[in-house]
Design a protein around this motif. Structure first.
Motif, PDB file in Angstrom:
ATOM      1  N   MET A  13       0.814  -1.190   0.000  1.00 26.65           N
ATOM      2  CA  MET A  13       0.000   0.000   0.000  1.00 26.65           C
ATOM      3  C   MET A  13       0.861   1.259   0.000  1.00 26.65           C
ATOM      4  SD  MET A  13      -3.046   0.359  -0.367  1.00 26.65           S
ATOM      5  CE  MET A  13      -4.636   0.749   0.150  1.00 26.65           C
ATOM      6  N   ALA A  14       1.986   1.203   0.646  1.00 25.28           N
ATOM      7  CA  ALA A  14       2.872   2.370   0.688  1.00 25.28           C
ATOM      8  C   ALA A  14       3.467   2.655  -0.687  1.00 25.28           C
ATOM      9  CB  ALA A  14       3.980   2.158   1.708  1.00 25.28           C
ATOM     10  N   ALA A  15       3.739   1.607  -1.457  1.00 28.38           N
ATOM     11  CA  ALA A  15       4.311   1.812  -2.787  1.00 28.38           C
ATOM     12  C   ALA A  15       3.320   2.508  -3.707  1.00 28.38           C
ATOM     13  CB  ALA A  15       4.740   0.478  -3.382  1.00 28.38           C
ATOM     14  N   VAL A  16       2.056   2.158  -3.585  1.00 31.78           N
ATOM     15  CA  VAL A  16       1.022   2.797  -4.402  1.00 31.78           C
ATOM     16  C   VAL A  16       0.910   4.275  -4.048  1.00 31.78           C
ATOM     17  CG1 VAL A  16      -1.449   2.813  -4.902  1.00 31.78           C
ATOM     18  CG2 VAL A  16      -0.249   0.646  -4.687  1.00 31.78           C
ATOM     19  N   THR A  17       0.918   4.575  -2.763  1.00 29.53           N
ATOM     20  CA  THR A  17       0.861   5.967  -2.320  1.00 29.53           C
ATOM     21  C   THR A  17       2.086   6.733  -2.771  1.00 29.53           C
ATOM     22  OG1 THR A  17      -0.417   5.267  -0.396  1.00 29.53           O
ATOM     23  CG2 THR A  17       0.577   7.442  -0.304  1.00 29.53           C
ATOM     24  N   CYS A  18       3.247   6.114  -2.686  1.00 31.07           N
ATOM     25  CA  CYS A  18       4.489   6.771  -3.100  1.00 31.07           C
ATOM     26  C   CYS A  18       4.456   7.079  -4.597  1.00 31.07           C
ATOM     27  CB  CYS A  18       5.686   5.894  -2.759  1.00 31.07           C
ATOM     28  SG  CYS A  18       7.276   6.639  -3.176  1.00 31.07           S
ATOM     29  N   ARG A  19       4.043   6.117  -5.390  1.00 28.75           N
ATOM     30  CA  ARG A  19       3.974   6.350  -6.838  1.00 28.75           C
ATOM     31  C   ARG A  19       2.981   7.446  -7.189  1.00 28.75           C
ATOM     32  NH1 ARG A  19       4.707   0.630  -7.311  1.00 28.75           N
ATOM     33  NH2 ARG A  19       2.452   0.324  -7.345  1.00 28.75           N
ATOM     34  N   ALA A  20       1.824   7.430  -6.538  1.00 27.82           N
ATOM     35  CA  ALA A  20       0.817   8.457  -6.805  1.00 27.82           C
ATOM     36  C   ALA A  20       1.314   9.837  -6.389  1.00 27.82           C
ATOM     37  CB  ALA A  20      -0.479   8.119  -6.082  1.00 27.82           C
ATOM     38  N   SER A  50      15.007  16.750  -9.734  1.00 26.13           N
ATOM     39  CA  SER A  50      16.051  17.550  -9.105  1.00 26.13           C
ATOM     40  C   SER A  50      15.508  18.453  -7.996  1.00 26.13           C
ATOM     41  CB  SER A  50      16.763  18.396 -10.159  1.00 26.13           C
ATOM     42  OG  SER A  50      15.849  19.301 -10.752  1.00 26.13           O
ATOM     43  N   THR A  51      14.196  18.394  -7.747  1.00 27.64           N
ATOM     44  CA  THR A  51      13.627  19.259  -6.714  1.00 27.64           C
ATOM     45  C   THR A  51      13.833  18.666  -5.329  1.00 27.64           C
ATOM     46  OG1 THR A  51      11.463  18.185  -6.866  1.00 27.64           O
ATOM     47  CG2 THR A  51      11.845  20.090  -8.299  1.00 27.64           C
ATOM     48  N   LEU A  52      13.854  19.534  -4.339  1.00 24.58           N
ATOM     49  CA  LEU A  52      13.995  19.102  -2.953  1.00 24.58           C
ATOM     50  C   LEU A  52      12.780  18.306  -2.492  1.00 24.58           C
ATOM     51  CD1 LEU A  52      15.549  22.295  -1.344  1.00 24.58           C
ATOM     52  CD2 LEU A  52      16.677  20.129  -1.825  1.00 24.58           C
ATOM     53  N   LEU A  53      11.620  18.653  -3.008  1.00 23.33           N
ATOM     54  CA  LEU A  53      10.403  17.949  -2.638  1.00 23.33           C
ATOM     55  C   LEU A  53      10.471  16.478  -3.044  1.00 23.33           C
ATOM     56  CD1 LEU A  53       7.497  17.981  -1.589  1.00 23.33           C
ATOM     57  CD2 LEU A  53       6.789  18.723  -3.870  1.00 23.33           C
ATOM     58  N   TYR A  54      10.906  16.203  -4.253  1.00 25.58           N
ATOM     59  CA  TYR A  54      11.038  14.829  -4.747  1.00 25.58           C
ATOM     60  C   TYR A  54      12.017  14.040  -3.877  1.00 25.58           C
ATOM     61  CZ  TYR A  54      12.229  11.012  -7.938  1.00 25.58           C
ATOM     62  OH  TYR A  54      12.456   9.782  -8.490  1.00 25.58           O
ATOM     63  N   LYS A  55      13.156  14.651  -3.591  1.00 21.68           N
ATOM     64  CA  LYS A  55      14.169  13.975  -2.787  1.00 21.68           C
ATOM     65  C   LYS A  55      13.678  13.719  -1.366  1.00 21.68           C
ATOM     66  CE  LYS A  55      17.872  15.883  -5.567  1.00 21.68           C
ATOM     67  NZ  LYS A  55      18.965  16.834  -5.655  1.00 21.68           N
ATOM     68  N   HIS A  56      12.948  14.664  -0.805  1.00 21.12           N
ATOM     69  CA  HIS A  56      12.432  14.507   0.553  1.00 21.12           C
ATOM     70  C   HIS A  56      11.403  13.374   0.621  1.00 21.12           C
ATOM     71  CE1 HIS A  56      11.159  15.535   4.584  1.00 21.12           C
ATOM     72  NE2 HIS A  56       9.906  15.558   4.150  1.00 21.12           N
ATOM     73  N   VAL A  57      10.500  13.308  -0.364  1.00 23.36           N
ATOM     74  CA  VAL A  57       9.486  12.249  -0.360  1.00 23.36           C
ATOM     75  C   VAL A  57      10.143  10.879  -0.459  1.00 23.36           C
ATOM     76  CG1 VAL A  57       7.610  11.256  -1.726  1.00 23.36           C
ATOM     77  CG2 VAL A  57       7.614  13.686  -1.221  1.00 23.36           C
ATOM     78  N   LEU A  58      11.093  10.728  -1.367  1.00 18.96           N
ATOM     79  CA  LEU A  58      11.775   9.438  -1.492  1.00 18.96           C
ATOM     80  C   LEU A  58      12.536   9.075  -0.220  1.00 18.96           C
ATOM     81  CD1 LEU A  58      13.169   9.242  -5.124  1.00 18.96           C
ATOM     82  CD2 LEU A  58      11.298   7.980  -4.102  1.00 18.96           C
ATOM     83  N   GLU A  59      13.179  10.062   0.387  1.00 18.03           N
ATOM     84  CA  GLU A  59      13.925   9.807   1.616  1.00 18.03           C
ATOM     85  C   GLU A  59      12.998   9.348   2.742  1.00 18.03           C
ATOM     86  OE1 GLU A  59      16.118  12.367   5.084  1.00 18.03           O
ATOM     87  OE2 GLU A  59      16.022  13.226   3.074  1.00 18.03           O
ATOM     88  N   GLN A  60      11.827   9.985   2.860  1.00 20.38           N
ATOM     89  CA  GLN A  60      10.894   9.611   3.918  1.00 20.38           C
ATOM     90  C   GLN A  60      10.348   8.202   3.707  1.00 20.38           C
ATOM     91  OE1 GLN A  60      10.147  11.290   6.775  1.00 20.38           O
ATOM     92  NE2 GLN A  60      11.879  12.523   6.080  1.00 20.38           N
ATOM     93  N   PHE A  61      10.035   7.853   2.465  1.00 22.92           N
ATOM     94  CA  PHE A  61       9.524   6.505   2.219  1.00 22.92           C
ATOM     95  C   PHE A  61      10.600   5.448   2.453  1.00 22.92           C
ATOM     96  CE2 PHE A  61       5.785   8.400   0.305  1.00 22.92           C
ATOM     97  CZ  PHE A  61       4.807   7.459   0.605  1.00 22.92           C
ATOM     98  N   ARG A  62      11.831   5.750   2.073  1.00 22.07           N
ATOM     99  CA  ARG A  62      12.915   4.787   2.291  1.00 22.07           C
ATOM    100  C   ARG A  62      13.241   4.633   3.774  1.00 22.07           C
ATOM    101  NH1 ARG A  62      16.263   7.034  -2.766  1.00 22.07           N
ATOM    102  NH2 ARG A  62      15.225   5.785  -4.360  1.00 22.07           N
ATOM    103  N   ARG A  63      13.176   5.723   4.505  1.00 16.08           N
ATOM    104  CA  ARG A  63      13.520   5.687   5.921  1.00 16.08           C
ATOM    105  C   ARG A  63      12.474   4.922   6.734  1.00 16.08           C
ATOM    106  NH1 ARG A  63      14.307  11.157   9.167  1.00 16.08           N
ATOM    107  NH2 ARG A  63      12.091  11.190   8.848  1.00 16.08           N
TER     108      ARG A  63
END
Length: 105
Positions: A1-8, A23-36
């Motif tokens: 379920m988290a992967a679907v939310t992350c992709r959306a 290259s935006t900070l927003l994109y990097k922050h979202v990926l970092e939060q999901f990975r963490r």
């Protein structure tokens, strides 16, 4: 379920920021939060559930804002409209001659 939310969520970011969204900070922050907040299936992590709830709320905000702006541009930008145009917006049709011919069609 988290992967679907992350992709959306990343899809909404791509729509909002354009082709150079990675290259935006927003994109990097979202990926970092999901990975963490990834955990194995055997663990129950309250922080992960909170992060997923926050991500879903933010996804809802982004989607609603995009749809609102689309509706606003479609219906607000024309200024004063003719009576026929307003009737057409709500799915109605005006008679061609009041009280007589034109009502039959």
């Amino acid at each position: 379920m988290a992967a679907v939310t992350c992709r959306a969520l990343l899809k909404e970011i791509r729509i909002a920021k354009g082709s150079d969204y990675r290259s935006t900070l927003l994109y990097k922050h979202v990926l970092e939060q999901f990975r963490r907040n990834q955990v194995t299936g055997a663990q129950l992590c309250r922080a992960r559930m909170e992060a997923l709830h926050t991500a879903r709320s933010y996804l809802c905000l982004l989607t609603s804002t995009r749809l609102h702006l689309r509706l606003h541009e479609q219906y607000h930008g024309c200024g004063e409209r003719a009576l026929e145009q307003v009737a057409g917006l709500v799915g109605l049709r005006l008679p061609t001659q009041p009280g007589g011919k034109g009502w039959e069609t």
